[in-house]
Design an enzyme around this catalytic site. Structure first.
Site, PDB file in Angstrom:
ATOM      1  N   GLU A 118      26.126  43.146  43.315  1.00  0.00           N
ATOM      2  CA  GLU A 118      26.588  44.371  42.647  1.00  0.00           C
ATOM      3  C   GLU A 118      25.372  45.045  42.015  1.00  0.00           C
ATOM      4  OE1 GLU A 118      30.814  44.209  40.975  1.00  0.00           O
ATOM      5  OE2 GLU A 118      30.114  42.178  40.678  1.00  0.00           O
ATOM      6  N   HIS A 341      35.536  52.396  31.561  1.00  0.00           N
ATOM      7  CA  HIS A 341      35.751  51.067  32.147  1.00  0.00           C
ATOM      8  C   HIS A 341      35.497  49.931  31.164  1.00  0.00           C
ATOM      9  CE1 HIS A 341      35.807  48.008  35.268  1.00  0.00           C
ATOM     10  NE2 HIS A 341      34.552  47.676  35.037  1.00  0.00           N
TER      11      HIS A 341
HETATM   12  C1  SIN Z   1      33.920  45.849  39.755  1.00  0.00           C
HETATM   13  O1  SIN Z   1      34.434  45.088  40.578  1.00  0.00           O
HETATM   14  O2  SIN Z   1      33.208  46.782  40.098  1.00  0.00           O
HETATM   15  C2  SIN Z   1      34.183  45.639  38.301  1.00  0.00           C
HETATM   16  C3  SIN Z   1      33.555  44.404  37.831  1.00  0.00           C
HETATM   17  C4  SIN Z   1      32.848  44.649  36.530  1.00  0.00           C
HETATM   18  O3  SIN Z   1      33.094  45.640  35.872  1.00  0.00           O
HETATM   19  O4  SIN Z   1      31.995  43.834  36.185  1.00  0.00           O
END
Ligand code: SIN
Length: 528
Positions: A118, A341
């Site tokens: 990520e 978020h």
């Molecule tokens: C995501 O899956 O993008 C959210 C996970 C996060 O906010 O760490």
């Protein structure tokens, strides 16, 4: 008001609260207040996974370094190191409970479970359960907690405030049942695990986000709050004006998804060498700027080049949800927008979740441990929930002597306000925050947000202080509104741009060493 005595009282039943309950129950009697809505809280919607150093090709120093870079100079390095080093043991514990993490089925896999990537991570280090990690972890923890003889789960209560004594110690919480009856849960130790404050905003990545209620309850007892100005907007929420909020996991970009304009151009390449995998603050700001430039209501996330089989294998939940909304992501690009978020700020704690108020701890998104600094790196949040719940349980295993000072009388009974009125006030607050205190904040906007929220508070406040029968929606709004005002004050005080706080009137890092912002509720109540 009825009174009940408890040993450890945990308020909140997401990943942090349940993990603490399961660990604490080895040494203490635990009561967990977990309203049904916790099943719709942030933990359940965490899709991507849990970041931890698990691959033999990864190491602690690299995870620490990536977290510090994402945090833009404001992380507490001690908290980062502590969290990262405790990560593998926390994952082992989840595996021992039976969390069905996705296996890596490639023949030469270096680690038995699949690790995705990520934003901000220089390595594959995010362990996951397909694209619904939060749901799988939560369901596993919940099943264990409900079966544990030393854990009592109260899903019939909503906490609306904490109880303090004359020595300034926390002594439990005031809760409401479904009939509106007040119950005082007196406790030797109280732990907040109530989630963040994304609900201060109009568009969020989860349907029932917390609005900082826990942060404000702690502040009412005098706890210090930290870094409230750093509200994270996830870059890619599904743009679906008629549907419920739905996250498109950052793992989609981790596996190769590309952000494009309406004409198909990859705009992140010009923004940052890490392109779509730059830290979230950078990606969300670039999307916001692209939307401003083009006047479009969203940008596109394109995964078609990954192929239908890979899309269905890695992202079954996202694929199915989008199909149910009339969008086949194997053949059509996904319209996405940033949405509120995660709150990087919260109740200031040490490495065991202890706050500045004796006998009050805070863990998970409600807390500010120093791990995230000015911008949380993806999938470090579930890691933080696990690690700090475990350290908090270890601290609570040797309890400090309880205070015997007299209780401070609670005066905040609430009048019942018409539900439509409370809804209207909440919408007004969210409108101000979304317009003036979101991805980009200008001095003039912050000034006017301060004025508008103060005026709203002057309208709502008297209905609260008039006493009588309680109203949970009004209590929640009053908590949220004061937290919104403290957030604006923190944003105004930061005379620089850093991480998630971007103000074009002071667009660079400040001259002095970066410092976390700190505030208390008394700052609001003291006339300027
Ligand atoms: C995501 O899956 O993008 C959210 C996970 C996060 O906010 O760490």
């Amino acid at each position: 008001m009825t009174h009940r005595d408890h040993d450890v009282l945990i308020i909140g039943g997401g990943v942090a609260g349940l993990t603490l309950a399961l660990h604490s129950a080895a040494t203490r009697r635990v009561t967990l207040v977990r309203p049904a809505s916790d099943d719709r809280g942030a933990s359940r919607w965490a899709q991507g996974g849990i970041a931890a150093v698990l691959s033999p090709q990864d190491d602690f120093a690299a995870h620490v370094a990536d977290t510090l870079v994402a945090g833009d100079g404001l992380c507490d390095e001690r908290a980062v190191r502590f969290t990262v080093e405790q990560g593998p043991a926390a994952i082992e514990w989840l595996l021992s409970l039976g969390v069905p993490f996705t296996r890596d089925i490639t023949p030469d896999a270096a680690y038995p479970y699949h690790l995705t990537r990520e934003g901000g991570h220089g390595a594959r280090r995010v362990i996951h359960v397909e694209d619904a990690t939060g749901r799988a972890v939560l369901d596993t923890l919940k099943a264990h907690a409900e079966a544990h003889p030393a854990i009592t789960v109260r899903d019939d209560l909503t906490a609306i405030g904490l109880i303090g004594d004359a020595a300034g110690h926390c002594r439990g919480a005031r809760c409401l049942d479904a009939r509106g009856e007040l119950t005082a849960l007196m406790a030797r130790d109280t732990v907040l695990a109530t989630g963040g404050a994304s609900g201060l905003y109009r568009h969020t990545t989860s349907p029932q986000p917390a609005s900082g209620e826990g942060m404000l309850m702690a502040a009412e007892l005098g706890a210090e709050l930290m870094n409230l100005e750093f509200q994270q907007f996830h870059p890619t929420c599904l743009y679906d004006p008629e549907g419920p909020p739905f996250l498109i996991s950052e793992a989609v970009r981790g596996e190769g998804g590309r952000l494009v304009t309406a004409s198909g151009e990859r705009f992140m390449l010009a923004e940052d060498p890490r392109a779509e995998l730059a830290p979230r603050d950078i990606v969300a700001r670039a999307i916001d700027a692209e939307m401003q430039r083009s006047g479009a209501a969203h940008v596109w996330l394109d995964v078609r080049h990954l192929g239908e089989a890979a899309i269905r294998h890695h992202f079954p939940t996202i694929h199915a949800h989008c199909l149910s909304r009339g969008l086949d992501i194997a053949h059509q690009p996904i319209p996405v927008v940033p949405a509120a978020h995660y709150s990087c700020g919260g109740v200031a704690t040490d490495l065991d979740g202890a706050t500045s108020v004796p006998h009050l701890h805070a863990i998970g998104e409600v807390a500010c441990t120093g791990l995230h600094g000015a911008n949380r790196m993806a999938s470090n949040s579930l890691l933080e929930c696990l690690v700090f719940a475990r350290s908090c349980a270890a601290r609570l295993a040797s309890p400090a002597a309880p205070s015997s000072a007299r209780l401070v009388t609670v005066t905040t009974g609430n009048t019942r306000a018409a539900p439509e009125q409370v809804h209207e006030w909440r919408q007004a607050m969210r409108e101000v925050m979304s317009r003036q205190v979101a991805i980009v904040r200008h001095d003039s906007g912050l000034e006017s947000a301060d004025r508008e929220l103060a005026a709203l508070a002057a309208t709502v406040g008297p209905t609260i202080q008039d006493a009588a029968a309680p109203d949970p929606a009004l209590a929640s709004l009053w908590h949220a509104l004061r937290l919104a005002r403290l957030t604006v004050a923190s944003a105004r005080a930061r005379r620089e741009s850093r991480g998630l706080h971007y103000n074009p009137d002071c667009p660079h890092h400040g001259d002095t060493a970066p410092r976390p912002s700190r505030c208390r509720l008394a700052d609001l109540e003291t006339p300027a």
